[in-house]
Design a protein around this motif. Structure first.
Motif, PDB file in Angstrom:
ATOM      1  N   ASP A  67      19.204 -46.091 -14.245  1.00 48.18           N
ATOM      2  CA  ASP A  67      20.617 -45.863 -14.535  1.00 48.18           C
ATOM      3  C   ASP A  67      21.335 -45.517 -13.235  1.00 48.18           C
ATOM      4  N   LEU A  68      22.516 -46.094 -13.024  1.00 45.05           N
ATOM      5  CA  LEU A  68      23.283 -45.846 -11.805  1.00 45.05           C
ATOM      6  C   LEU A  68      24.150 -44.599 -11.992  1.00 45.05           C
ATOM      7  N   ASP A  69      23.910 -43.593 -11.172  1.00 45.85           N
ATOM      8  CA  ASP A  69      24.646 -42.335 -11.287  1.00 45.85           C
ATOM      9  C   ASP A  69      26.099 -42.516 -10.853  1.00 45.85           C
ATOM     10  N   GLU A  70      26.999 -41.940 -11.619  1.00 44.96           N
ATOM     11  CA  GLU A  70      28.426 -41.922 -11.275  1.00 44.96           C
ATOM     12  C   GLU A  70      29.008 -43.321 -11.073  1.00 44.96           C
ATOM     13  N   GLY A 119      25.439 -52.698 -19.349  1.00 43.73           N
ATOM     14  CA  GLY A 119      26.320 -51.863 -18.539  1.00 43.73           C
ATOM     15  C   GLY A 119      25.770 -51.657 -17.149  1.00 43.73           C
ATOM     16  N   ASP A 120      25.541 -50.400 -16.787  1.00 47.23           N
ATOM     17  CA  ASP A 120      24.986 -50.079 -15.469  1.00 47.23           C
ATOM     18  C   ASP A 120      23.520 -49.682 -15.560  1.00 47.23           C
ATOM     19  N   GLU A 121      22.829 -50.186 -16.574  1.00 48.19           N
ATOM     20  CA  GLU A 121      21.411 -49.877 -16.773  1.00 48.19           C
ATOM     21  C   GLU A 121      20.562 -51.117 -16.501  1.00 48.19           C
ATOM     22  N   PHE A 122      19.500 -50.910 -15.741  1.00 44.23           N
ATOM     23  CA  PHE A 122      18.564 -51.984 -15.422  1.00 44.23           C
ATOM     24  C   PHE A 122      17.160 -51.565 -15.837  1.00 44.23           C
ATOM     25  N   ASN A 176      27.882 -45.246  -1.910  1.00 43.78           N
ATOM     26  CA  ASN A 176      26.516 -45.232  -2.423  1.00 43.78           C
ATOM     27  C   ASN A 176      26.476 -44.451  -3.724  1.00 43.78           C
ATOM     28  N   VAL A 177      25.869 -45.006  -4.736  1.00 45.98           N
ATOM     29  CA  VAL A 177      25.641 -44.296  -5.987  1.00 45.98           C
ATOM     30  C   VAL A 177      24.140 -44.148  -6.162  1.00 45.98           C
ATOM     31  N   ASP A 179      15.855 -36.755 -17.657  1.00 47.69           N
ATOM     32  CA  ASP A 179      15.394 -35.594 -16.885  1.00 47.69           C
ATOM     33  C   ASP A 179      15.704 -35.781 -15.402  1.00 47.69           C
ATOM     34  N   SER A 180      15.500 -37.003 -14.899  1.00 52.72           N
ATOM     35  CA  SER A 180      15.804 -37.301 -13.501  1.00 52.72           C
ATOM     36  C   SER A 180      17.283 -37.122 -13.214  1.00 52.72           C
ATOM     37  N   LYS A 181      18.126 -37.556 -14.158  1.00 50.80           N
ATOM     38  CA  LYS A 181      19.570 -37.424 -13.975  1.00 50.80           C
ATOM     39  C   LYS A 181      19.986 -35.951 -13.950  1.00 50.80           C
ATOM     40  N   LYS A 182      19.373 -35.134 -14.822  1.00 50.99           N
ATOM     41  CA  LYS A 182      19.686 -33.709 -14.825  1.00 50.99           C
ATOM     42  C   LYS A 182      19.279 -33.060 -13.501  1.00 50.99           C
ATOM     43  N   ASP A 183      18.121 -33.451 -12.973  1.00 49.35           N
ATOM     44  CA  ASP A 183      17.687 -32.918 -11.683  1.00 49.35           C
ATOM     45  C   ASP A 183      18.666 -33.311 -10.585  1.00 49.35           C
ATOM     46  N   ALA A 184      19.159 -34.558 -10.617  1.00 52.45           N
ATOM     47  CA  ALA A 184      20.107 -35.014  -9.606  1.00 52.45           C
ATOM     48  C   ALA A 184      21.410 -34.220  -9.689  1.00 52.45           C
TER      49      ALA A 184
END
Length: 234
Positions: free
Chosen positions: A86-89, A128-131, A167-168, A197-202
């Motif tokens: 997933d692409l952040d922001e 969307g922005d998910e690969f 950069n995202v 979980d990775s997104k929350k850590d970021a």
């Protein structure tokens, strides 16, 4: 008859979710026209129009095929891994630079993902922005984490949009077959949970950076993460 068998076998492979090479039937008769039409239909059926990687339905079909694939021998690896990306922001890119720039960003990300994995692996746009990346014939978690870090280092490199360097970051979750699930739904659920979980850590890291001092948004990370040692992904 041989060209007709090629067409028949290719149609069966599509039905089974197997990868299909472009048919090379160079004829000017009805069979040649049928082959050209087949190639065009196969491309439209399986490829995402914007990013030119596999689409969601094709990804799911290939997962089902990999799950059914029998062992080819005692040394053949039967495991495969699914990486949910997933692409952040990303919404900020669309809001700040416009949808055309957002589309270009997705196209570039898709191209970078293809360079980050092996030619035998599969890159697809889930929506969307998910690969999603399918890593075939992986034998250990270290192979998966090595691929994950390589993807991060390549995708998170600075990108120029409308003369601005942006950069995202990416949030990645993974799942392995058969340890984490035996069908696409189960694997996607595990990978999605790990991605979240990775997104929350970021976000926690971003909050700490923000509290430590002002930063411009969409700036690249200072240094890419180290690559985990793996024979498959170097």
């Amino acid at each position: 008859m041989r060209d007709i068998r090629k067409l028949t076998n290719a149609a069966k492979k599509i039905g089974n979710g197997e990868p299909v090479l472009r048919l090379r039937i160079n004829r000017e008769d009805e069979i040649g026209q049928l082959a050209r039409t087949f190639n065009e239909m196969e491309h439209n059926l399986r490829i995402d129009k914007l990013t030119a990687v596999f689409n969601r339905e094709s990804l799911l079909a290939q997962i089902r095929f990999l799950k059914r694939r029998p062992n080819q021998g005692p040394l053949e690896k039967t495991q495969f891994a699914l990486l949910f990306i997933d692409l952040d922001e990303f919404k900020g890119i669309n809001d700040h630079y416009g949808h055309d720039a957002g589309d270009q960003f997705l196209i570039t990300v898709a191209a970078r993902l293809k360079t980050a994995v092996r030619t035998t692996d599969v890159v697809g746009r889930y929506g969307g922005d998910e690969f999603v990346v399918l890593l075939k014939d992986v034998g250990a978690v270290s192979d998966v984490t090595a691929a994950e870090e390589k993807i991060r280092s390549i995708v998170e490199a600075p990108m120029t949009l409308q003369k601005h360097s942006v950069n995202v970051g990416v949030s990645i979750g993974w799942a392995m077959f058969p340890q984490d699930g035996r069908d696409a739904d189960a694997l996607m659920k595990v990978a999605d949970s790990r991605m979240f979980d990775s997104k929350k850590d970021a976000r926690r890291r971003a909050d700490r950076l923000y509290r430590s001092g002002p930063r411009e948004i969409f700036q690249p990370n200072s240094t890419p993460p180290p690559i985990v040692n793996s024979k498959l992904f170097r």
